[in-house]
Scaffold this active site. Structure first.
Site, PDB file in Angstrom:
ATOM      1  N   HIS A 155       0.811  -1.225   0.000  1.00 31.07           N
ATOM      2  CA  HIS A 155       0.000   0.000   0.000  1.00 31.07           C
ATOM      3  C   HIS A 155       0.843   1.274   0.000  1.00 31.07           C
ATOM      4  O   HIS A 155       0.302   2.356   0.233  1.00 31.07           O
ATOM      5  CB  HIS A 155      -0.953   0.054   1.204  1.00 31.07           C
ATOM      6  CG  HIS A 155      -2.002  -1.007   1.192  1.00 31.07           C
ATOM      7  ND1 HIS A 155      -2.944  -1.133   0.190  1.00 31.07           N
ATOM      8  CD2 HIS A 155      -2.264  -2.007   2.072  1.00 31.07           C
ATOM      9  CE1 HIS A 155      -3.736  -2.151   0.461  1.00 31.07           C
ATOM     10  NE2 HIS A 155      -3.340  -2.700   1.581  1.00 31.07           N
TER      11      HIS A 155
ATOM     12  N   SER B 171      -4.312  -7.145  -0.834  1.00 34.05           N
ATOM     13  CA  SER B 171      -5.133  -6.206  -0.091  1.00 34.05           C
ATOM     14  C   SER B 171      -5.580  -5.098  -1.026  1.00 34.05           C
ATOM     15  O   SER B 171      -4.779  -4.564  -1.789  1.00 34.05           O
ATOM     16  CB  SER B 171      -4.335  -5.623   1.085  1.00 34.05           C
ATOM     17  OG  SER B 171      -5.136  -4.754   1.869  1.00 34.05           O
TER      18      SER B 171
ATOM     19  N   GLU C  26      -6.435   0.718  -5.630  1.00 34.47           N
ATOM     20  CA  GLU C  26      -5.209  -0.062  -5.823  1.00 34.47           C
ATOM     21  C   GLU C  26      -5.359  -1.441  -5.204  1.00 34.47           C
ATOM     22  O   GLU C  26      -6.225  -1.678  -4.355  1.00 34.47           O
ATOM     23  CB  GLU C  26      -4.001   0.669  -5.231  1.00 34.47           C
ATOM     24  CG  GLU C  26      -4.132   1.096  -3.779  1.00 34.47           C
ATOM     25  CD  GLU C  26      -3.527   0.113  -2.794  1.00 34.47           C
ATOM     26  OE1 GLU C  26      -2.902  -0.874  -3.232  1.00 34.47           O
ATOM     27  OE2 GLU C  26      -3.679   0.331  -1.590  1.00 34.47           O
TER      28      GLU C  26
END
Length: 226
Positions: free
Chosen positions: A61, A109, A133
């Site tokens: 992330h 994720s 994303e």
């Protein structure tokens, strides 16, 4: 932006860095008591297709580390299925390739904005998500990243509203705790008892340093443990 983890089911990770896997699974209740409904990504994927863009592929992330591209994303009966390619020659991408090849990455994720949701008994059903994303992640590292994001964004808002004398509602504070990984029953208890009492006292004239102590206590509570 919120994040949500899923067990990584990588197929056909090739030497050139291409792989397939699910970034989201439909219908299962996660640790936040939330369920992603089939169709939740359809409008977001359509918007990307129209704009000829794609959700990003980041490392853990982290926007400083784009590591690849998603060449196709689609919903099937199971969830959000993607075909991605790690960008060989990019340091973090090469590291990710080695780690994924050896099975040391434990999940994907998604990073998303919640556009539409509804309560469903003790759970929440996510009906429409803006997909921003999808990151390969290791669960422990991602837990810390999520808590850090909560502190830097939601906690900043929390502190600002306390300073301005406009504390956020109890339910919003409960949501911050749940996003940080606090079990639902404990989050409800903290928010509806301790926090509710504190903001009631504020309206009755609590000193500024008492409010600062409240902010510091919450910040310490959400601090990642190493």
């Amino acid at each position: 932006m919120k994040t949500k983890d899923f067990a990584l089911e990588v197929k056909n990770l090739s030497d050139d860095g291409t792989f397939e896997g699910y970034g989201s699974i439909f219908g299962n209740v996660d640790s936040y008591g939330e369920v992603v409904e089939a169709g939740a990504f359809s409008k977001s994927l359509a918007r990307h297709a129209k704009a000829k863009t794609s959700p990003l592929m980041l490392w853990q992330h982290n926007p400083d580390y784009p590591i690849g591209v998603w060449e196709s994303l689609e919903e099937d009966s199971k969830g959000l299925f993607g075909r991605g390619r790690l960008l060989k020659g990019v340091q973090k991408a090469d590291e990710a390739h080695i780690i994924m090849k050896n099975g040391a990455i434990r999940g994907l994720s998604i990073g998303y904005r919640e556009l539409r949701a509804q309560p469903d008994g003790n759970n929440r059903t996510l009906l429409e998500l803006d997909l921003m994303e999808i990151s390969p992640v290791t669960f422990p590292a991602n837990d810390k990243a999520r808590i850090t994001a909560v502190k830097s964004e939601r906690m900043e808002e929390f502190a600002r509203r306390l300073r301005d004398g406009e504390p956020m509602p109890v339910k919003e504070f409960e949501d911050i705790l749940r996003e940080a990984g606090v079990p639902k029953a404990m989050a409800v208890q903290i928010a509806s008892v301790g926090y509710a009492k504190a903001i009631r006292s504020e309206s009755e004239g609590v000193k500024a340093n008492d409010l600062a102590n409240l902010r510091n206590a919450v910040s310490a509570f959400l601090q990642p443990r190493t």
